[in-house]
Design a protein around this motif. Sequence first.
Motif, PDB file in Angstrom:
ATOM      1  N   GLY A   1       1.015  -1.169  -0.083  1.00 52.13           N
ATOM      2  CA  GLY A   1      -0.307   0.387  -0.118  1.00 52.13           C
ATOM      3  C   GLY A   1       1.226   1.124  -0.117  1.00 52.13           C
ATOM      4  N   GLY A   2       2.660   1.520   0.035  1.00 53.39           N
ATOM      5  CA  GLY A   2       2.835   2.412  -0.448  1.00 53.39           C
ATOM      6  C   GLY A   2       2.926   2.739  -1.433  1.00 53.39           C
ATOM      7  N   GLN A   3       3.571   3.935  -1.805  1.00 52.74           N
ATOM      8  CA  GLN A   3       3.387   4.578  -2.612  1.00 52.74           C
ATOM      9  C   GLN A   3       4.770   4.913  -3.038  1.00 52.74           C
ATOM     10  OE1 GLN A   3       1.062   8.224  -2.649  1.00 52.74           O
ATOM     11  NE2 GLN A   3      -0.846   7.601  -2.163  1.00 52.74           N
ATOM     12  N   VAL A   4       5.596   4.300  -4.049  1.00 58.07           N
ATOM     13  CA  VAL A   4       6.617   4.475  -4.515  1.00 58.07           C
ATOM     14  C   VAL A   4       6.978   6.166  -5.298  1.00 58.07           C
ATOM     15  CG1 VAL A   4       8.453   3.957  -5.585  1.00 58.07           C
ATOM     16  CG2 VAL A   4       7.881   2.740  -5.390  1.00 58.07           C
ATOM     17  N   LEU A   5       8.095   7.116  -5.124  1.00 54.30           N
ATOM     18  CA  LEU A   5       7.660   7.965  -6.302  1.00 54.30           C
ATOM     19  C   LEU A   5       9.450   8.644  -6.726  1.00 54.30           C
ATOM     20  CD1 LEU A   5       7.592  10.607  -2.619  1.00 54.30           C
ATOM     21  CD2 LEU A   5       5.346   9.724  -4.650  1.00 54.30           C
ATOM     22  N   ARG A   6       9.741   8.385  -6.346  1.00 50.42           N
ATOM     23  CA  ARG A   6      11.111   8.750  -6.996  1.00 50.42           C
ATOM     24  C   ARG A   6      12.313   7.445  -6.676  1.00 50.42           C
ATOM     25  NH1 ARG A   6      14.122  13.742  -6.259  1.00 50.42           N
ATOM     26  NH2 ARG A   6      14.855  12.815  -8.098  1.00 50.42           N
ATOM     27  N   TYR A   7      12.659   6.581  -8.430  1.00 48.63           N
ATOM     28  CA  TYR A   7      13.752   6.249  -7.797  1.00 48.63           C
ATOM     29  C   TYR A   7      15.644   7.806  -8.519  1.00 48.63           C
ATOM     30  CZ  TYR A   7      10.886   2.348  -8.858  1.00 48.63           C
ATOM     31  OH  TYR A   7       9.667   1.524  -8.343  1.00 48.63           O
ATOM     32  N   ILE A   8      16.392   7.305  -6.966  1.00 49.92           N
ATOM     33  CA  ILE A   8      17.447   7.748  -6.942  1.00 49.92           C
ATOM     34  C   ILE A   8      18.741   6.876  -7.343  1.00 49.92           C
ATOM     35  CG2 ILE A   8      18.644   9.977  -5.947  1.00 49.92           C
ATOM     36  CD1 ILE A   8      16.136   9.722  -4.719  1.00 49.92           C
ATOM     37  N   GLY A   9      19.506   7.045  -8.748  1.00 50.72           N
ATOM     38  CA  GLY A   9      20.059   5.731  -8.577  1.00 50.72           C
ATOM     39  C   GLY A   9      19.389   4.745  -7.950  1.00 50.72           C
ATOM     40  N   ASP A  10      20.504   4.293  -7.303  1.00 46.23           N
ATOM     41  CA  ASP A  10      19.599   2.527  -7.216  1.00 46.23           C
ATOM     42  C   ASP A  10      18.958   2.841  -5.827  1.00 46.23           C
ATOM     43  OD1 ASP A  10      21.928   3.393  -5.739  1.00 46.23           O
ATOM     44  OD2 ASP A  10      23.514   2.198  -6.224  1.00 46.23           O
ATOM     45  N   ALA A  11      18.572   4.152  -5.472  1.00 41.73           N
ATOM     46  CA  ALA A  11      17.448   3.600  -4.021  1.00 41.73           C
ATOM     47  C   ALA A  11      15.757   4.251  -4.190  1.00 41.73           C
ATOM     48  CB  ALA A  11      18.315   5.541  -3.414  1.00 41.73           C
ATOM     49  N   THR A  12      15.354   4.420  -3.379  1.00 39.51           N
ATOM     50  CA  THR A  12      14.217   4.425  -3.748  1.00 39.51           C
ATOM     51  C   THR A  12      13.975   5.229  -2.729  1.00 39.51           C
ATOM     52  OG1 THR A  12      13.866   2.593  -4.624  1.00 39.51           O
ATOM     53  CG2 THR A  12      12.000   2.981  -3.875  1.00 39.51           C
ATOM     54  N   LEU A  13      12.643   6.248  -2.877  1.00 37.18           N
ATOM     55  CA  LEU A  13      11.501   6.948  -2.350  1.00 37.18           C
ATOM     56  C   LEU A  13      10.858   7.177  -1.976  1.00 37.18           C
ATOM     57  CD1 LEU A  13      11.317   9.576   0.014  1.00 37.18           C
ATOM     58  CD2 LEU A  13      11.264  10.841  -2.350  1.00 37.18           C
ATOM     59  N   ALA A  14       9.971   6.534  -1.175  1.00 36.82           N
ATOM     60  CA  ALA A  14       8.574   6.025  -1.544  1.00 36.82           C
ATOM     61  C   ALA A  14       7.881   7.004  -0.173  1.00 36.82           C
ATOM     62  CB  ALA A  14       8.142   4.624  -1.243  1.00 36.82           C
ATOM     63  N   ILE A  15       6.002   7.000   0.154  1.00 38.59           N
ATOM     64  CA  ILE A  15       6.109   6.861   1.145  1.00 38.59           C
ATOM     65  C   ILE A  15       4.479   6.316   1.794  1.00 38.59           C
ATOM     66  CG2 ILE A  15       6.048   9.264   1.631  1.00 38.59           C
ATOM     67  CD1 ILE A  15       4.027   9.989   0.068  1.00 38.59           C
ATOM     68  N   PHE A  16       4.655   5.470   2.614  1.00 42.21           N
ATOM     69  CA  PHE A  16       2.709   5.341   3.513  1.00 42.21           C
ATOM     70  C   PHE A  16       2.113   6.605   3.976  1.00 42.21           C
ATOM     71  CE2 PHE A  16       6.009   2.111   2.767  1.00 42.21           C
ATOM     72  CZ  PHE A  16       5.678   0.880   2.771  1.00 42.21           C
ATOM     73  N   PRO A  17       1.263   6.852   2.946  1.00 40.95           N
ATOM     74  CA  PRO A  17       0.463   8.523   3.597  1.00 40.95           C
ATOM     75  C   PRO A  17      -0.295   7.727   4.604  1.00 40.95           C
ATOM     76  CG  PRO A  17       0.128   8.118   0.974  1.00 40.95           C
ATOM     77  CD  PRO A  17       0.754   6.655   1.660  1.00 40.95           C
ATOM     78  N   ILE A  18      -0.428   9.114   5.704  1.00 39.19           N
ATOM     79  CA  ILE A  18      -1.337   9.418   7.084  1.00 39.19           C
ATOM     80  C   ILE A  18      -2.600   9.863   6.496  1.00 39.19           C
ATOM     81  CG2 ILE A  18      -1.402   9.574   9.211  1.00 39.19           C
ATOM     82  CD1 ILE A  18       1.944   9.164   8.708  1.00 39.19           C
ATOM     83  N   ASP A  19      -3.838   9.787   6.895  1.00 41.45           N
ATOM     84  CA  ASP A  19      -4.440  11.310   5.927  1.00 41.45           C
ATOM     85  C   ASP A  19      -4.801  11.786   7.372  1.00 41.45           C
ATOM     86  OD1 ASP A  19      -6.517   9.757   7.988  1.00 41.45           O
ATOM     87  OD2 ASP A  19      -7.237   8.736   6.142  1.00 41.45           O
ATOM     88  N   GLU A  20      -5.974  12.538   7.368  1.00 41.29           N
ATOM     89  CA  GLU A  20      -6.189  13.687   8.625  1.00 41.29           C
ATOM     90  C   GLU A  20      -6.126  12.592  10.022  1.00 41.29           C
ATOM     91  OE1 GLU A  20      -9.235  16.335   7.385  1.00 41.29           O
ATOM     92  OE2 GLU A  20      -7.842  17.356   5.823  1.00 41.29           O
ATOM     93  N   ASN A  21      -7.435  12.103  10.274  1.00 36.94           N
ATOM     94  CA  ASN A  21      -7.267  10.949  11.191  1.00 36.94           C
ATOM     95  C   ASN A  21      -6.035  10.653  11.728  1.00 36.94           C
ATOM     96  OD1 ASN A  21      -8.016   8.931  13.345  1.00 36.94           O
ATOM     97  ND2 ASN A  21      -8.744   8.219  12.208  1.00 36.94           N
ATOM     98  N   GLU A  22      -5.178  11.433  12.410  1.00 35.45           N
ATOM     99  CA  GLU A  22      -4.115   9.863  13.762  1.00 35.45           C
ATOM    100  C   GLU A  22      -3.804   9.330  14.085  1.00 35.45           C
ATOM    101  OE1 GLU A  22       0.094  12.013  14.000  1.00 35.45           O
ATOM    102  OE2 GLU A  22      -2.226  12.939  13.603  1.00 35.45           O
ATOM    103  N   ASN A  23      -4.983   8.768  14.314  1.00 35.75           N
ATOM    104  CA  ASN A  23      -4.862   6.832  14.378  1.00 35.75           C
ATOM    105  C   ASN A  23      -4.590   6.281  13.298  1.00 35.75           C
ATOM    106  OD1 ASN A  23      -6.175   8.088  16.857  1.00 35.75           O
ATOM    107  ND2 ASN A  23      -8.456   7.634  16.141  1.00 35.75           N
ATOM    108  N   ASN A  24      -4.120   7.086  12.692  1.00 33.50           N
ATOM    109  CA  ASN A  24      -4.149   5.452  10.826  1.00 33.50           C
ATOM    110  C   ASN A  24      -2.462   5.899  10.784  1.00 33.50           C
ATOM    111  OD1 ASN A  24      -5.759   5.334   9.643  1.00 33.50           O
ATOM    112  ND2 ASN A  24      -6.825   7.392   9.558  1.00 33.50           N
ATOM    113  N   VAL A  25      -1.601   6.690  11.764  1.00 36.38           N
ATOM    114  CA  VAL A  25      -0.132   6.423  11.960  1.00 36.38           C
ATOM    115  C   VAL A  25       0.324   4.766  11.968  1.00 36.38           C
ATOM    116  CG1 VAL A  25       1.478   7.586  13.665  1.00 36.38           C
ATOM    117  CG2 VAL A  25      -0.421   8.938  12.762  1.00 36.38           C
ATOM    118  N   GLU A  26      -0.477   4.587  13.386  1.00 41.66           N
ATOM    119  CA  GLU A  26      -0.338   2.600  13.623  1.00 41.66           C
ATOM    120  C   GLU A  26      -0.589   2.440  11.736  1.00 41.66           C
ATOM    121  OE1 GLU A  26      -1.101  -0.640  16.052  1.00 41.66           O
ATOM    122  OE2 GLU A  26      -2.868   1.227  15.896  1.00 41.66           O
ATOM    123  N   THR A  27      -1.593   2.614  11.041  1.00 43.78           N
ATOM    124  CA  THR A  27      -2.499   1.719   9.979  1.00 43.78           C
ATOM    125  C   THR A  27      -0.479   2.075   9.108  1.00 43.78           C
ATOM    126  OG1 THR A  27      -3.914   1.681  10.384  1.00 43.78           O
ATOM    127  CG2 THR A  27      -3.384   1.219   8.500  1.00 43.78           C
TER     128      THR A  27
END
Length: 434
Positions: free
Chosen positions: A280-306
């Motif tokens: 469920g993550g989002q791959v944003l960029r490949y920087i050479g042989d590195a990967t920058l990705a995120i697992f978004p947290i919506d406005e409900n702070e309880n979703n930090v754990e998810t």
Amino acid sequence: MSDKNASSSVVTSLPGTNSAQAARGFVRSVNDWVMECALEDTDISEILNGMVRRLVAAGIPIDRVMVAFKTLHPLYEGVSYVWSKDSNSVERSTHMGVRDDDPDWADSPLKWMADSDVSFMRRHLIGPGAVLDFPILESFRRNRGTDYYALMTPFVTDRDSTLGSNRIFMTYMTRRPSGFSDEDLATLSGIQRRFAVSCKMRINHEETKTILETYLGSDAGGRVRNGQIKLGDSTKTRAVIWFSDMRNSSSVATHVGDDAFLGEMNDFFSATAGAVLKHGGQVLRYIGDATLAIFPIDENENNVETACVSALYAAAEAQLNIDQLNATREESGKPPFDYGLGMHVGDVIYGNVGVPERVDFTVVGQAANEAARIEQLTKQLGKRVLVSQTVASFISCPTVEMGAYELQGTGVSVKLFAPDFSEACHRLELMRAG
């Protein structure tokens, strides 16, 4: 267009009406409806289903319809939609490739039409006039088919590209003992081009969506498609930030050579970035042989754990993938893959950077820089994965506290933890086995 030309190019009558005027009116009404679908960007399966309902209501004896075309997608080359009277529904299928050594394609009437530049084909399947010169026609006859009609409409994919032409194929089959009448065939021919235009518009929409998602990711691609393309357009996003990097890329490149290294990187990204996408993550960029990705947290702070748990399982999945790859690489004498991964939670700016003529959609901000610096410490501390205290507090697996470290160039000191993925890996292995 004169009435004479309209009559000859559209249809002479409809079953039961014996009226050329009624036939032309019916074709116009279907064509108008199809063009409305094009303007509303209706999905092809919905257009096909609605069109078939109208044709059947008019008395045209359709038992099966197929629409097929090539498309631009990293995972497959062709798409087909099949409506059948038996199921009264449309089934969409994807096709890996169209190769001359594939008998389903090589021996198909559609390939013959494409090679011969023939826009239509009609085959009687029963009776003295039956012609079963393609294997699939035999299967249609075994399925009680009596008549087969195929249409091909070529169109230019993109005049400014080298992709060349595409084609919309459409085939009809009936089980009516007498087959299709001349009026039936004229009606089907009369709606073909409008249907093809509607399909082309949807194909272009899907290909644009695919290109944006392939190069930018699903969320970023959606934002760009919805108009977020100007320099400075941005959104503040809270997320678990993933930054991973291949540790021994130089030794791998030296071993396999420059020409083969791209394939090696793709294997590595499939194991690591592929795990991000799977969980469920989002791959944003490949920087050479590195990967920058995120697992978004919506406005409900309880979703930090998810988000943190999703990132945890993605990291465990990546570890399993790399270990399996390395077992195979050892057998072939290739150096093993190794990597470092840093994960952190924070607010980042998610948007366009660069110059007005050439922008890049990415994540920037203090938290992103800190995640990259955390990854840099993995080699120093002898751990594949390090996470910040926030991530560690929301994941259930055991962690080893590594201490507080100042992150280079940030002026920030962060307490770091090394997770133990043993239990998560075991659960993933059970899921794979099951």
